[in-house]
Design a protein around this motif. Structure first.
Motif, PDB file in Angstrom:
ATOM      1  N   UNK A  35       0.828  -1.208   0.000  1.00  0.00           N
ATOM      2  CA  UNK A  35       0.000   0.000   0.000  1.00  0.00           C
ATOM      3  C   UNK A  35       0.858   1.251   0.000  1.00  0.00           C
ATOM      4  N   UNK A  36       1.983   1.211   0.686  1.00  0.00           N
ATOM      5  CA  UNK A  36       2.858   2.377   0.788  1.00  0.00           C
ATOM      6  C   UNK A  36       3.547   2.719  -0.529  1.00  0.00           C
ATOM      7  N   UNK A  60      -4.007   5.638   7.379  1.00  0.00           N
ATOM      8  CA  UNK A  60      -4.686   6.920   7.564  1.00  0.00           C
ATOM      9  C   UNK A  60      -3.813   7.893   8.360  1.00  0.00           C
ATOM     10  N   UNK A  61      -3.023   7.371   9.300  1.00  0.00           N
ATOM     11  CA  UNK A  61      -2.108   8.241  10.051  1.00  0.00           C
ATOM     12  C   UNK A  61      -1.043   8.822   9.137  1.00  0.00           C
ATOM     13  N   UNK A  62      -0.736   8.089   8.060  1.00  0.00           N
ATOM     14  CA  UNK A  62       0.243   8.562   7.077  1.00  0.00           C
ATOM     15  C   UNK A  62      -0.405   9.384   5.970  1.00  0.00           C
ATOM     16  N   UNK A  65     -11.482   4.001  12.221  1.00  0.00           N
ATOM     17  CA  UNK A  65     -10.063   3.977  11.895  1.00  0.00           C
ATOM     18  C   UNK A  65      -9.781   4.469  10.482  1.00  0.00           C
ATOM     19  N   UNK A  66     -10.840   4.698   9.698  1.00  0.00           N
ATOM     20  CA  UNK A  66     -10.646   5.286   8.373  1.00  0.00           C
ATOM     21  C   UNK A  66     -11.093   4.451   7.202  1.00  0.00           C
ATOM     22  N   UNK A  67     -11.677   3.264   7.445  1.00  0.00           N
ATOM     23  CA  UNK A  67     -12.191   2.476   6.325  1.00  0.00           C
ATOM     24  C   UNK A  67     -13.357   3.207   5.673  1.00  0.00           C
ATOM     25  N   UNK A  89      -6.505  15.724   4.641  1.00  0.00           N
ATOM     26  CA  UNK A  89      -6.618  14.366   4.096  1.00  0.00           C
ATOM     27  C   UNK A  89      -7.892  13.705   4.615  1.00  0.00           C
ATOM     28  N   UNK A  90      -8.810  13.389   3.700  1.00  0.00           N
ATOM     29  CA  UNK A  90     -10.078  12.768   4.065  1.00  0.00           C
ATOM     30  C   UNK A  90     -10.230  11.426   3.354  1.00  0.00           C
TER      31      UNK A  90
END
Length: 235
Positions: free
Chosen positions: A42-43, A69-71, A95-97, A154-155
């Motif tokens: 993913x990164x 999401x923290x990144x 958590x951002x899903x 960032x959303x």
């Protein structure tokens, strides 16, 4: 349109089945079977969408989503979970899903959910850019960008969709069912509490930006949500 999709599922047979169905839809698919490898792939920025199983070795799917999401990763995430309670499902959203699917599920439902996510996050190449501005808040729906006084925010796809809906009519109250119909493409399958979690996360991210946008996402109790207009009506 072909999309690069990363499927992170520790059950190799299930991962192959998902891959077959997604490739039939014309997508390019990579499969991995543990959370650490999923995070590494993913990164790289390769996937345009991630299908992420919650229960995986090395790093759980929830932790992978939290780290991404923290990144500030904006890659849409569809979570696969064997947990069916509302709290478990809402944890993934918190958590951002962007969406979740409870096992067991049909491959056809999975592909339908992915199509819905992609409609919200991908714009046709010929689409004319549309910028919504409310106070110091600027939303570019073609570029999928949000800025407050020039600072990027960032959303996730769902947070962006909700904000765009509210910003299109500042001051107007949108009910939870209206937001579900406009943002989720899932109709009755989405509970109102899901909208509340996304709004809570959206508010937190907007408030973390140093600049003041001059507007805010406001709860209208018993009704829904609205984006307040800047003081004095100045835009």
């Amino acid at each position: 349109m072909s999309t690069r999709i990363l499927v992170a599922e520790d059950d190799e047979m299930q991962a192959r089945l998902i891959r077959v169905y997604l490739e039939r839809e014309g997508h390019t698919v990579q499969t991995v079977h543990d959370g650490r490898t999923a995070l590494e792939r993913a990164r790289t920025g390769w996937p345009e969408l991630i299908v992420l199983d919650v229960m995986m070795p090395e790093i759980s799917g929830l932790d992978v989503c939290r780290i991404l999401r923290a990144e500030a990763s904006r890659t849409p995430v569809l979570m696969l979970t064997a947990q069916s309670t509302e709290n478990d499902l809402l944890l993934g959203l918190d958590l951002g899903a962007d969406d979740y699917l409870t096992k067991p599920y049909s491959p056809r439902e999975l592909t339908a959910r992915i199509r819905a996510l992609l409609r919200r996050t991908q714009q046709p190449a010929a689409a004319k850019p549309t910028v919504l501005t409310v106070g110091g808040l600027h939303i570019d729906t073609a570029r999928f960008e949000v800025r407050i006084a020039g600072s990027p925010v960032a959303l996730t796809a769902k947070e962006f969709g909700i904000l765009a809906v509210l910003a299109a009519a500042p001051g107007r109250v949108f009910t939870r069912p209206e937001i579900i119909d406009k943002v989720f493409d899932l109709g009755r399958e989405v509970v109102a509490r899901t909208v509340d979690v996304h709004v809570m996360n959206l508010r937190r991210k907007l408030q973390q930006t140093p600049a003041d946008p001059g507007c805010m996402v406001e709860t209208v109790y018993g009704r829904g949500y609205r984006l307040t207009e800047p003081a004095g009506g100045e835009w």
